[in-house]
Design an enzyme around this catalytic site. Structure first.
Site, mmCIF file in Angstrom:
data_model
loop_
_atom_site.group_PDB
_atom_site.id
_atom_site.type_symbol
_atom_site.label_atom_id
_atom_site.label_comp_id
_atom_site.label_asym_id
_atom_site.label_seq_id
_atom_site.Cartn_x
_atom_site.Cartn_y
_atom_site.Cartn_z
ATOM 1 N N ARG A 26 41.385 41.218 49.720
ATOM 2 C CA ARG A 26 41.093 41.906 48.450
ATOM 3 C C ARG A 26 39.583 41.941 48.326
ATOM 4 N NH1 ARG A 26 43.608 41.002 42.551
ATOM 5 N NH2 ARG A 26 45.102 42.368 43.583
ATOM 6 N N HIS A 64 45.326 50.440 45.937
ATOM 7 C CA HIS A 64 46.090 49.178 45.852
ATOM 8 C C HIS A 64 47.513 49.430 46.389
ATOM 9 C CE1 HIS A 64 47.209 45.261 44.737
ATOM 10 N NE2 HIS A 64 47.241 45.343 43.421
ATOM 11 N N GLN A 109 50.770 47.123 45.714
ATOM 12 C CA GLN A 109 51.326 47.234 44.365
ATOM 13 C C GLN A 109 52.345 48.367 44.286
ATOM 14 O OE1 GLN A 109 50.701 45.297 41.495
ATOM 15 N NE2 GLN A 109 52.517 46.432 40.871
ATOM 16 N N ASP A 131 47.588 51.237 33.427
ATOM 17 C CA ASP A 131 46.878 50.069 33.961
ATOM 18 C C ASP A 131 45.693 49.807 33.032
ATOM 19 O OD1 ASP A 131 45.976 48.020 35.617
ATOM 20 O OD2 ASP A 131 45.133 49.354 37.151
ATOM 21 N N CYS A 181 51.007 47.247 36.515
ATOM 22 C CA CYS A 181 50.863 46.318 37.642
ATOM 23 C C CYS A 181 50.499 44.914 37.192
ATOM 24 C CB CYS A 181 49.812 46.850 38.615
ATOM 25 S SG CYS A 181 48.150 46.928 37.932
ATOM 26 N N ARG A 198 56.434 42.341 44.226
ATOM 27 C CA ARG A 198 55.282 42.201 45.118
ATOM 28 C C ARG A 198 55.675 41.317 46.294
ATOM 29 N NH1 ARG A 198 50.158 42.976 43.191
ATOM 30 N NH2 ARG A 198 49.621 42.709 45.378
HETATM 31 N N1 CP Z 1 48.750 43.434 40.188
HETATM 32 C C1 CP Z 1 47.942 42.612 40.878
HETATM 33 O O1 CP Z 1 47.482 42.907 41.972
HETATM 34 O O2 CP Z 1 47.698 41.430 40.251
HETATM 35 P P1 CP Z 1 46.642 40.324 40.674
HETATM 36 O O3 CP Z 1 45.276 40.872 40.354
HETATM 37 O O4 CP Z 1 46.990 39.139 39.807
HETATM 38 O O5 CP Z 1 46.775 40.034 42.122
HETATM 39 N N1 NVA Z 2 42.911 48.436 38.339
HETATM 40 C C1 NVA Z 2 42.944 46.993 38.324
HETATM 41 C C2 NVA Z 2 44.139 46.486 39.051
HETATM 42 C C3 NVA Z 2 44.307 45.001 39.043
HETATM 43 C C4 NVA Z 2 45.481 44.519 39.815
HETATM 44 C C5 NVA Z 2 41.667 46.456 38.920
HETATM 45 O O1 NVA Z 2 41.243 46.945 39.973
HETATM 46 O O2 NVA Z 2 41.085 45.557 38.319
#
Ligand code: CP
Ligand code: NVA
Length: 308
Positions: A107, A134, A137, A225, A266, A294
């Site tokens: 990530r 992502h 997700q 989101d 998400c 997930r």
């Molecule tokens: N939805 C998601 O990716 O959550 P986290 O940021 O907690 O991993």
């Molecule tokens: N759009 C959000 C998703 C988190 C899982 C971010 O990137 O912070």
């Protein structure tokens, strides 16, 4: 090398098979304690590195649990505590990690980091979120939709809010899984036109409209989101809130969708900002199934990467 970098970069039939595998694996272990391994142990002897340059709850815990259930081992690494966060190049990091571990999930911020890691790694790389997409997700979201309502192909999905990384992967999935997608949000926060064009070229309808109530007419699924993502500058917070407030998913908006429409987010959510608690905890919401899925979806992604 089978990297899972994005839904639009992954073969359609493979994606379909991953969702079906995820569902079968979920069914096979129904009712088991979470820490109990699966009957099949296809990742026995494999070590998976989970690198986080941004915070995470779901991605971190679901990947860790998923690998363990499949018989593998994990190490969770924070980017800032690695030399990666202190000047070592991504290419060198990729080559070094490839000598120790069997797969890398990352990530990160810039997509370029993910792509460079994948280019130089000798082991599969999984995208656990970048500023741009992502994919894990949305694999979970497709699984969740289909568990509740059957095939997602031909359905209408409406995204109300910021055209962000999660939205981008939903657009990729529209093309790959064959559902129509409507984005409703303020023009400065539109999804990338290239992604929209690419999905349209796969034969699905992708609409962009400014009126959220009109957008959700006929919707099978409504998604939103957070209004401020982890990579967005906090100085933009107030402006984004003002731009996005009309696109809040509330009971009035859900009432304008199909009566059996699902609601997804998400998570993490900012309750009563992008979605009201009444919707999040209401009859349309499947947000915690998404979170659970997930785990199951990523187990299928891991198996695909390893070819096991
Ligand atoms: N939805 C998601 O990716 O959550 P986290 O940021 O907690 O991993
Ligand atoms: N759009 C959000 C998703 C988190 C899982 C971010 O990137 O912070």
């Amino acid at each position: 090398m089978k990297h899972f970098l994005d839904i639009n970069k992954t073969d359609k039939a493979d994606l379909r098979a991953m969702i079906d595998t995820a569902r079968a694996m979920k069914t096979a272990r129904a009712g088991r304690p979470r820490g109990m391994p699966d009957d099949d142990q296809p990742l026995a002897g494999r070590m998976v590195a989970l690198i986080f340059e941004k915070p995470s709850t779901r991605t971190r815990v679901s990947f860790d649990m998923g690998v363990r259930q499949l018989g593998g081992q994990t190490m969770v690494l924070s980017g800032s505590e690695m030399q990666l966060g202190h000047g070592e190049t991504i290419a060198d990091t990729a080559r070094v990690l490839s000598r120790y571990v069997d797969l890398i999930m990352i990530r990160t911020f810039e997509e370029a980091t993910l792509l460079e890691l994948a280019e130089y790694a000798d082991v599969p790389v999984i995208n656990g979120l970048t500023n741009r997409t992502h994919p894990c997700q949305i694999m979970a979201d497709v699984l969740t939709y289909e568990e509740h309502r059957g095939p997602i192909a031909g359905r209408k999905v409406v995204w109300s809010g910021d055209g962000n990384n999660v939205c981008a992967s939903f657009i990729h999935a529209a093309g790959r899984f064959g559902f129509d997608f409507t984005f409703t949000g303020p023009p400065p926060l539109d999804p990338e036109p290239g992604f929209v064009e690419e999905a349209r070229a796969e034969g699905v309808a992708v609409e962009i409209t400014r009126d959220p109530l009109a957008a959700v007419a006929g919707a099978d699924l409504v998604v939103t989101d957070t209004w401020v993502s982890m990579h967005d500058s906090q100085s933009a917070r107030e402006r984004r809130h003002n731009q996005l407030r009309p696109y809040q998913v509330n009971e009035r908006l859900m009432a304008a969708a199909k009566p059996d429409a699902l609601f997804m987010h998400c998570l993490p959510a900012h309750r009563d900002e992008e979605a009201t608690s009444a919707v999040m905890d209401g009859p349309h919401s499947v947000i915690f199934d998404e979170a659970e899925n997930r785990l199951h979806a990523q187990k299928a992604v891991l198996r695909w990467c390893f070819g096991v």
